[in-house]
Scaffold this motif. Structure first.
Motif, PDB file in Angstrom:
ATOM      1  N   VAL A  65       0.843  -1.199   0.000  1.00 50.20           N
ATOM      2  CA  VAL A  65       0.000   0.000   0.000  1.00 50.20           C
ATOM      3  C   VAL A  65       0.879   1.250   0.000  1.00 50.20           C
ATOM      4  O   VAL A  65       2.089   1.179   0.224  1.00 50.20           O
ATOM      5  CB  VAL A  65      -0.958   0.035   1.212  1.00 50.20           C
ATOM      6  N   ASN A  69      -1.072   4.812   4.190  1.00 46.26           N
ATOM      7  CA  ASN A  69      -2.011   3.803   4.689  1.00 46.26           C
ATOM      8  C   ASN A  69      -1.340   2.688   5.480  1.00 46.26           C
ATOM      9  O   ASN A  69      -1.995   1.725   5.877  1.00 46.26           O
ATOM     10  CB  ASN A  69      -2.782   3.184   3.516  1.00 46.26           C
ATOM     11  N   GLU A 149      -6.712   0.378   1.815  1.00 42.11           N
ATOM     12  CA  GLU A 149      -6.650   1.769   1.369  1.00 42.11           C
ATOM     13  C   GLU A 149      -7.997   2.473   1.224  1.00 42.11           C
ATOM     14  O   GLU A 149      -8.029   3.655   0.918  1.00 42.11           O
ATOM     15  CB  GLU A 149      -5.869   1.908   0.052  1.00 42.11           C
ATOM     16  N   ARG A 213     -10.377   1.698  -5.543  1.00 44.07           N
ATOM     17  CA  ARG A 213      -9.762   2.900  -4.992  1.00 44.07           C
ATOM     18  C   ARG A 213      -9.902   4.069  -5.958  1.00 44.07           C
ATOM     19  O   ARG A 213      -9.964   3.880  -7.178  1.00 44.07           O
ATOM     20  CB  ARG A 213      -8.275   2.649  -4.718  1.00 44.07           C
ATOM     21  N   GLU A 412      -9.775   9.229   1.947  1.00 46.70           N
ATOM     22  CA  GLU A 412      -8.963   8.343   1.122  1.00 46.70           C
ATOM     23  C   GLU A 412      -7.778   9.092   0.536  1.00 46.70           C
ATOM     24  O   GLU A 412      -6.667   8.563   0.447  1.00 46.70           O
ATOM     25  CB  GLU A 412      -9.814   7.739   0.000  1.00 46.70           C
ATOM     26  N   GLY A 415      -5.343   9.699   3.381  1.00 45.71           N
ATOM     27  CA  GLY A 415      -4.741   8.448   3.837  1.00 45.71           C
ATOM     28  C   GLY A 415      -5.395   7.964   5.112  1.00 45.71           C
ATOM     29  O   GLY A 415      -5.781   8.768   5.970  1.00 45.71           O
TER      30      GLY A 415
END
Length: 441
Positions: A65, A69, A149, A213, A412, A415
């Protein structure tokens, strides 16, 4: 009278020889308490090795990742292990082993050690509980990597509690708890389906409910989002490789005899060779078909080979173990881009490695185990898929429409370390926008 003495002279050496052989056999056969001690040590030592796989999953995921994260990944992995331990104690163990032969689930009861007939059982109750518990934690670890994530931690913890306390134990009871699949002749030595495909189906359901994501798919094209540390991911893979010797070797369930010792040794060899073949297969295919070697895919090649051999690591010859591992590596190479084309965002490639290679390993068991049949193996794979995926998809969407399972776009982007923990995973400045992205091949 002379004839009597002559017959006695002929019989006496035979009697003495037979008596010596019996005495020698009694001397070489392990005493019941010795067998008990070695079997218990097998469970405890192999269980500790399997427990260390949690560190392997954590390092593999943390390296795969983006740095923003990493701390959230560490939190998820240590907490899911703790949740699994509590749930297996409260209800999970007896759901696996507390049922009737040919049944569908065990009993809803808290586990407690019963060593009243220890020598008859052949191992301590606590050692068996510990060994089974770390297996359950492995299935939950598989889900963590796929959903990294963008998953909120508390919905993930709730799902983990249900997976480790109910979903995993019920389907495991069908085979390892002498349930209905075991009665039909299904065979899964160490859990290609019961552990790895279970985690894979739960992960796939979560990926569907959660979505990809942000920035993973742009203008209809897949974008490769680079991980923060390939050395860390490689270390995690080596730890998992090491842990697999406990995973498969401990599943012999005994070390108190000469035959068991030889069996565990052969399991180690086949496990190792399958992983080697998985790595080499991905390296060769990447070189020939892509011109470049994809390290994350090579790491999953090792895991794919290990998962594929897990259903039957004892019976294959070394050549067959290599072939099974190579097939696992090929599955990794071809299925990973296929999932990407279907817009299923699997951060660490757990679905190809654990789900697809788990199915592969289960289906090839009859190649070396004459007691298994392809039809019954397929029945077990199908039953596991319907039960685990069916419940998981309903549960994920239920969580999605009630408390929510995904972080906001702002969180997101920031993080999950800062959004969920309030502190970064590293003490040096990191790019909060994320690691560089490059077009997928």
């Amino acid at each position: 009278m002379g004839r009597i003495f002559r017959k006695a002279a002929m019989v006496l050496p035979v009697v003495l020889t037979a008596g010596f052989a019996v005495a020698q056999a009694q001397e070489t056969a392990p005493a019941p308490d010795t067998t008990f001690i070695f079997n218990t040590l097998l469970f405890l030592i192999m269980g500790m090795v399997v427990m260390f796989m949690s560190a392997g999953f954590c390092m593999l995921e943390a390296g795969s990742v983006r740095s923003k994260n990493a701390a959230a990944i560490c939190l998820k992995n240590i907490t899911l292990y703790a949740i699994a331990g509590i749930m297996v104690w409260l209800v999970g163990y007896n759901l696996i082993y507390g049922g009737e032969e040919g049944g569908y689930y065990g009993s809803l009861a808290m586990w407690s050690a019963d060593d009243s007939a220890a020598l008859d059982t052949g191992y301590s109750a606590g050692s068996d509980w510990f060994f089974q518990m770390v297996f359950v934690a492995t299935a939950a670890s598989i889900v963590s990597g796929t959903l990294a994530e963008r998953i909120r931690v508390w919905p993930f913890f709730i799902f983990t509690a249900i997976l480790t306390g109910f979903i995993y134990p019920i389907q495991a009871s069908w085979e390892w708890g002498a349930g209905w699949l075991d009665a039909k002749g299904f065979s899964d030595f160490a859990g290609s389906t019961l552990v790895h495909a279970t985690g894979g189906w739960a992960a796939l359901a979560g990926a569907i409910a959660l979505g990809a994501r942000k920035g993973k798919y742009v203008d209809g094209k897949s974008v490769t989002i680079l991980g923060s540390s390939m050395p860390l991911a490689t270390l995690g893979t080596f730890i998992l490789w090491l842990g697999w010797f406990g995973f498969n070797g401990g599943s012999q369930l005994a070390l108190g005899s000469l035959d068991d010792s030889i069996a565990v040794s052969n399991i180690f060899i086949n496990t190792n060779m399958a992983a080697c073949a998985g790595v080499v297969t991905v390296v060769v295919l990447s070189t020939l078909l892509k011109g470049k070697i994809n390290l994350p895919m090579v790491l999953n090649g090792a895991i794919g080979g290990l998962v594929a051999i897990t259903a039957e690591p004892l019976m294959p010859s070394i050549w067959l173990a290599v072939a099974i591992g190579a097939a696992g590596g090929a599955v990794i190479f071809f299925v990973t881009p296929l999932l990407d084309a279907m817009r299923i965002d699997d951060v660490v490639g757990a679905i190809p490695a654990h789900l697809c290679c788990g199915i592969l390993g289960t289906m090839v068991v009859p190649l070396s185990n004459s007691d298994a049949t392809f039809a019954v193996q397929a029945l077990g794979v199908g039953a596991n898929a319907a039960f685990v995926f069916g419940i998981s998809i309903v549960l994920w969407f239920l969580l999605k429409f009630t408390i929510g399972i995904r972080t906001s776009e702002e969180e997101e982007e920031l993080g999950l370390d800062m959004a969920e923990l309030g502190a970064p995973g590293y003490d040096f400045p990191v790019n909060i926008i994320g690691s560089p992205t490059v077009p997928a091949e």
